[in-house]
Design a protein around this motif. Structure first.
Motif, PDB file in Angstrom:
ATOM      1  N   GLY A 160      13.029  -0.347 116.734  1.00 27.85           N
ATOM      2  CA  GLY A 160      11.884   0.557 116.759  1.00 27.85           C
ATOM      3  C   GLY A 160      12.261   1.918 116.175  1.00 27.85           C
ATOM      4  N   SER A 161      13.400   2.442 116.586  1.00 27.54           N
ATOM      5  CA  SER A 161      13.865   3.728 116.045  1.00 27.54           C
ATOM      6  C   SER A 161      14.078   3.621 114.542  1.00 27.54           C
ATOM      7  N   ALA A 162      14.686   2.522 114.107  1.00 27.90           N
ATOM      8  CA  ALA A 162      14.944   2.352 112.669  1.00 27.90           C
ATOM      9  C   ALA A 162      13.634   2.255 111.877  1.00 27.90           C
ATOM     10  N   PHE A 163      12.585   1.726 112.501  1.00 31.05           N
ATOM     11  CA  PHE A 163      11.279   1.589 111.832  1.00 31.05           C
ATOM     12  C   PHE A 163      10.440   2.878 111.917  1.00 31.05           C
ATOM     13  N   GLY A 164      10.955   3.914 112.583  1.00 28.57           N
ATOM     14  CA  GLY A 164      10.210   5.171 112.673  1.00 28.57           C
ATOM     15  C   GLY A 164       9.173   5.197 113.777  1.00 28.57           C
ATOM     16  N   ARG A 178      20.948   5.703 130.482  1.00 24.23           N
ATOM     17  CA  ARG A 178      21.864   6.397 129.558  1.00 24.23           C
ATOM     18  C   ARG A 178      22.100   5.546 128.297  1.00 24.23           C
ATOM     19  N   ILE A 179      22.331   4.245 128.512  1.00 20.31           N
ATOM     20  CA  ILE A 179      22.584   3.351 127.372  1.00 20.31           C
ATOM     21  C   ILE A 179      21.378   3.323 126.429  1.00 20.31           C
ATOM     22  N   VAL A 180      20.189   3.333 127.023  1.00 17.83           N
ATOM     23  CA  VAL A 180      18.968   3.220 126.231  1.00 17.83           C
ATOM     24  C   VAL A 180      18.729   4.500 125.418  1.00 17.83           C
ATOM     25  N   VAL A 181      19.050   5.639 126.014  1.00 14.85           N
ATOM     26  CA  VAL A 181      18.935   6.905 125.261  1.00 14.85           C
ATOM     27  C   VAL A 181      19.959   6.918 124.122  1.00 14.85           C
ATOM     28  N   GLU A 182      21.192   6.480 124.428  1.00 11.70           N
ATOM     29  CA  GLU A 182      22.228   6.429 123.380  1.00 11.70           C
ATOM     30  C   GLU A 182      21.811   5.500 122.229  1.00 11.70           C
ATOM     31  N   ALA A 183      21.006   4.465 122.569  1.00 12.41           N
ATOM     32  CA  ALA A 183      20.565   3.509 121.542  1.00 12.41           C
ATOM     33  C   ALA A 183      19.425   4.071 120.699  1.00 12.41           C
ATOM     34  N   GLY A 184      18.897   5.238 121.071  1.00 10.44           N
ATOM     35  CA  GLY A 184      17.895   5.869 120.218  1.00 10.44           C
ATOM     36  C   GLY A 184      16.518   6.030 120.836  1.00 10.44           C
ATOM     37  N   ILE A 286      18.313  -6.518 109.294  1.00 10.80           N
ATOM     38  CA  ILE A 286      19.087  -6.126 110.484  1.00 10.80           C
ATOM     39  C   ILE A 286      20.540  -5.809 110.087  1.00 10.80           C
ATOM     40  N   PHE A 287      21.141  -6.673 109.271  1.00 19.13           N
ATOM     41  CA  PHE A 287      22.512  -6.419 108.816  1.00 19.13           C
ATOM     42  C   PHE A 287      22.573  -5.111 108.014  1.00 19.13           C
ATOM     43  N   GLY A 293      24.374   2.191 109.543  1.00 15.91           N
ATOM     44  CA  GLY A 293      24.540   2.975 110.773  1.00 15.91           C
ATOM     45  C   GLY A 293      23.247   3.245 111.521  1.00 15.91           C
ATOM     46  N   LYS A 294      22.125   2.616 111.088  1.00 19.82           N
ATOM     47  CA  LYS A 294      20.847   2.848 111.784  1.00 19.82           C
ATOM     48  C   LYS A 294      20.804   2.129 113.124  1.00 19.82           C
ATOM     49  N   LEU A 295      21.590   1.083 113.272  1.00 23.67           N
ATOM     50  CA  LEU A 295      21.695   0.440 114.584  1.00 23.67           C
ATOM     51  C   LEU A 295      23.098  -0.109 114.779  1.00 23.67           C
ATOM     52  N   ARG A 296      23.456  -0.240 116.039  1.00 25.88           N
ATOM     53  CA  ARG A 296      24.813  -0.698 116.361  1.00 25.88           C
ATOM     54  C   ARG A 296      24.731  -1.556 117.614  1.00 25.88           C
TER      55      ARG A 296
END
Ligand SMILES: NC(=O)c1ccc[n+]([C@@H]2O[C@H](COP(=O)([O-])OP(=O)(O)OC[C@H]3O[C@@H](n4cnc5c(N)ncnc54)[C@H](OP(=O)(O)O)[C@@H]3O)[C@@H](O)[C@H]2O)c1
Length: 328
Positions: A160-164, A178-184, A286-287, A293-296
């Motif tokens: 979702g973050s990567a798609f704007g 915390r993990i979810v905030v770190e994920a964007g 996705i790859f 670096g848009k997702l990890r």
């Protein structure tokens, strides 16, 4: 080769690692030496005989892997021994070797490791199809992800973050938040509150200036489903992905009518089997997001194959943060 073998449907501890012959590629298939296999919640359901697909016994579980091509059938073009690849299958990945229809094998970018690639499969593809194929989400929309710290949830947050998209993650407790905030995620809302039906609506309205959300991604079901339905804005879409809460919710049709709401179902594996080219395109995106670096993927542990039952038990107990992978 060594592989996890299920001989009878039942508790996953009854399955064992055994020496069995390595499979050979038949027409249209690619043989892969597995370097990392992703561990997924549905693996438990398959092993216990509670999944919609019941493999013929005995069988090897495991729905995704990354590794190296060892052989291809003569009619297969596009793959060669030595290629680094990922694969999605109905079962068979908890093994040192597997064979896969070529349409379900995806080339790996050089920059991606095997653990990362195995972790960027099923959960991310499920989230991708939930967001794009089912919800038709677009940049600038607002989305609530339930179970946001889980496998599918965290993938939905990152995509979702990567798609704007503006992302609100629904979690229980501070660690997952915390993990979810770190994920964007842009915001986090608490799903463990009393009277969730009212509380969730209030929290979502507060962080969206009273608007609500255009899309809900729901891998949880139960009470959070009913609460999230009330958070949708006019013409909102809710995609039901799973029932991690253990409760299958019901929808009151009058509520859909009043707010022009759509509830959609997603069974991702149908796309793998019916529209493999769309899956290939999604996996490549996705790859690409991962390489740029848009997702990890959040990989909490890589365990030897012998520890498959430990890995699955952690998953069932909700004690696995992010993704677990097995090294056959
Ligand atoms: N439709 C498809 O194609 C498809 C594909 C893949 C998976 N699935 C399904 O999707 C579901 C989730 O898979 P997953 O891999 O994301 O599992 P997971 O990693 O175990 O995550 C489940 C999430 O649900 C949350 N949760 C569980 N019970 C809850 C409750 N009562 N209230 C609020 N949150 C709750 C957990 O939060 P806590 O950490 O707080 O417990 C966790 O964040 C499973 O049912 C799976 O079978 C469906």
């Amino acid at each position: 080769m060594r592989a996890v073998v299920v001989e009878t449907y039942g508790p996953l501890e009854e399955a064992a690692v055994r020496d069995i012959p390595a499979p050979r590629p038949r027409e249209g298939e690619v043989a892969i030496a597995v370097k990392a296999a992703g561990v997924n919640f549905p693996d438990i359901l398959v092993m216990e005989g509670n999944y919609q697909v019941k493999p013929e016994l005995p069988f090897t579980p495991g729905k995704e892997a990354a590794g190296v091509v060892t052989a291809v059938a003569p009619d297969v073009a596009g793959f060669h021994p030595g290629d680094r690849v990922a694969a999605q299958v109905e079962y068979g990945a908890y093994a040192q070797h597997m064979v896969v229809p070529a349409c379900n094998v995806y080339a790996l970018p050089d920059a991606l490791g095997f653990d990362e690639a195995a972790a960027l499969g099923l959960s991310y593809l499920t989230a991708h199809f939930a967001l794009r194929e089912r919800a038709r989400i677009g940049a600038g929309e607002k989305m609530l992800v339930l179970g946001a710290s889980g496998g599918v949830g965290l993938a939905a947050v990152q995509l979702g973050s990567a798609f704007g998209v503006t992302v609100i993650g629904g979690t229980r407790g501070e660690g997952p938040a915390r993990i979810v905030v770190e994920a964007g995620a842009d915001h986090v809302v608490e799903l463990g509150k009393e009277n969730l039906r009212d509380a969730l609506c209030e929290d979502v309205r507060r962080v969206t200036d009273g608007y609500g959300v255009d899309v809900v991604i729901d891998p949880v079901g139960g009470e959070p489903f009913a609460a999230a339905l009330r958070c949708l804005a006019w013409c909102g879409r809710l995609v039901t992905v799973g029932f991690a809460s253990g409760t299958i919710p019901e929808v009151r049709a009058n509520y859909l009518l009043v707010k022009n709401i759509t509830v959609l179902g997603l069974q991702w594996s149908d796309y793998r089997d019916r529209r493999p080219d769309e899956v290939r395109t999604a996996q490549a995106e996705i790859f690409d997001f991962a390489v740029s670096g848009k997702l990890r993927p959040h990989i909490s542990a890589a365990l030897p194959l012998d520890k498959f039952a430990d890995a699955l038990s952690l998953l069932r107990a909700g004690e696995a943060e992010g993704k677990l992978v097995l090294h056959p």
